[in-house]
Enzyme design. Sequence first.
Site, PDB file in Angstrom:
ATOM      1  CG  ASN A   1      -1.968  -0.966   1.269  1.00 28.42           C
ATOM      2  OD1 ASN A   1      -2.127  -1.710   0.314  1.00 28.42           O
ATOM      3  ND2 ASN A   1      -2.721  -0.986   2.349  1.00 28.42           N
TER       4      ASN A   1
ATOM      5  CE  LYS B   1     -16.035   4.752   5.138  1.00 24.36           C
ATOM      6  NZ  LYS B   1     -17.034   5.819   4.963  1.00 24.36           N
TER       7      LYS B   1
HETATM    8  C1  F6R Z   1     -17.675  11.030   0.845  1.00 25.76           C
HETATM    9  C2  F6R Z   1     -16.508  10.377   1.379  1.00 25.76           C
HETATM   10  C3  F6R Z   1     -15.172  11.009   1.176  1.00 25.76           C
HETATM   11  C4  F6R Z   1     -14.457  11.110   2.541  1.00 25.76           C
HETATM   12  C5  F6R Z   1     -13.026  11.634   2.370  1.00 25.76           C
HETATM   13  C6  F6R Z   1     -12.334  11.826   3.707  1.00 25.76           C
HETATM   14  O1  F6R Z   1     -18.831  10.301   1.108  1.00 25.76           O
HETATM   15  O2  F6R Z   1     -16.616   9.364   1.984  1.00 25.76           O
HETATM   16  O3  F6R Z   1     -15.273  12.257   0.577  1.00 25.76           O
HETATM   17  O4  F6R Z   1     -15.218  11.948   3.359  1.00 25.76           O
HETATM   18  O5  F6R Z   1     -12.294  10.745   1.591  1.00 25.76           O
HETATM   19  O6  F6R Z   1     -12.248  10.618   4.401  1.00 25.76           O
HETATM   20  P1  F6R Z   1     -11.872  10.578   5.936  1.00 25.76           P
HETATM   21  O7  F6R Z   1     -13.003  11.198   6.691  1.00 25.76           O
HETATM   22  O8  F6R Z   1     -11.709   9.122   6.261  1.00 25.76           O
HETATM   23  O9  F6R Z   1     -10.619  11.363   6.107  1.00 25.76           O
END
Ligand code: F6R
Length: 606
Positions: A98, A601
């Site tokens: 990764n 995600k």
């Molecule tokens: C939208 C979504 C992405 C995340 C972004 C930040 O539904 O899931 O826009 O919000 O990739 O991810 P985190 O919150 O994990 O930093």
Amino acid sequence: MCGIFGYIGFREAAPLLIDGLRRLEYRGYDSAGLAVHNGGLEVHKCIGRVDELAAIVPSNMSGMTGIAHTRWATHGKVTDANAHPHTSEDGSVAIVHNGIIENSRALRNWLMAEGVLLRSDTDSEVIAHLVQRARADGLSPVDSVRRALSHTRGTWGLCAVFSDEDIIICASNGSALVVGIGDGETYVASDQQSLTAHTKRVIILNDGDIAELTAGDVQTGRLDGGVSGAQITTIDESWGEAELGDYPHYMLKEIHEQPEALRQCISGRTVLADGNAKLGGLDLTPQELQAIPHVRLIGCGTALHACQVGRLAIERLARVPALAHVASEFRSNDPVIDPAALHFAVSQSGETADTLSAVKEIQLKNARVMGVINVVGSSIARQCGQGVYIHSGPEQAVASTKAFSNMVAALTLFALQIGRARSLTREPGVKLVKALEALPDQIEDYLANQGPLSEAVEAVQDAKIVLFLGRGPSAPVAREGALKLMEVAYIPCLAYPAGEMKHGPIALLEEGSPVVVIAPNDKFKQKTVSNIQECRARGAKIILIHEEGDDISEEADISISVGSTDPMLSPLLTVIPLQLLAYQTGLAKGCDVDKPRNLAKSVTVE
Ligand code: F6R
């Protein structure tokens, strides 16, 4: 984004690896593969889902050591050859990786000049060849990985297996790896959630760490030969199930979990009698809160929208300047950082590379940064060292829903705490706490009576473009609604502060154009009504999210009402119909709502 799972122990590895990959599926990926040590190394990989990999792995595949990967393409198209694991030419080394090897082009050219046949377009493959060359020079597995990584620049969560030794070597640098310790069994994964089914005892590798895994032992060290500070810790119990239960999709499950998630987030953090909030993890005294000259909030996507709501709450309640920043732009713009200022890094996964790099930039410039994070023990949470866990429970759907609500709630609690330490009096504080505590029930009420969402789905599902408008705290809600509909139903969406619409986007409107307007009963409402009329005059169809009993509903073609709350808290109610609109439109269009195409995600590359 890419996921890693590895196992070494006394059970057949292949079924455990497949199960581990299934637990990582939520991160988003386009291909999958595994390598198992069974005398030699047996590798299977293919594009598509983990189910498709499972179908090509022989049912009698034996071997008790293996590594597996889900790939989200960065370097090179989505092909079987580009899927991980990658092997050395002689098949004696297999790696999963990764992150990004930034000098891979130079390394590929050098290896090709040396006569090595490269079989993929990836940046990762070079590592397998470099490790094998070090092995050929007589180095041990761990030292061969050390030497290979001394040639690379970039980020890695890396696992390697060998045909002639029963061992897994792991290394981490800017891409998380967690080692799980069982009884005579050892696991490794790119997130701890995928380990909890097996063990709660883990070692989270630090940047620059390397580890040798055998069935009953883990030896950690530093890439430069030093001693690692990584310790065994126990994964905290978090509320909520990572399983689907009776819901057809994770996205729907997580939308419906919002009342409980919100209760978990605010529980024990409000002080009704004082009209105050208490975020222990911040460890800031009233004197320190008084001295903060400004606040900056940093995040991506949905987290950025939560920052945009949070900054308004901080300015409103504490009268302190507050700004929200796109994390991916933060470091590269060489920001001026005031060491006295307070910064928040907001992230569900706690692994988002753009946000993590912003945190490092702030720390480098000697200022404080607090995490507002869902995943306990994640990279950003550890890098910040201080902050607030939002307690949303596991969020599995790629489109973020319940994390948005809890980020907004946590930032509102902070706004209240800093407000009370400065000029906010008790009475409005008490009112806000009461309103916040009433919200979970109000969300439940809305979920039980969702209004004419199917009409809204019909209005947007074949639209060329959908415009989302809102003012004040509803402007970020409009952006969040647009992001959700765009990512889940693949409909082009544009979100604008309602007053800005006449400066450009109005040109898009034609007869029947759907316009979603978020207009709770706040001080901005009357001006939003004027914007609605400007849209209607051009034939637009208005889908209006408003408060129950408000006669603004007369301005709507499709009117969806939510409960009435404090104006600062309205995003926590108005966002819910927008999440459901995206979900139901995605379903109506036959989209994979939990795993939208091309999305991941945990976005672990910059
Ligand atoms: C939208 C979504 C992405 C995340 C972004 C930040 O539904 O899931 O826009 O919000 O990739 O991810 P985190 O919150 O994990 O930093």
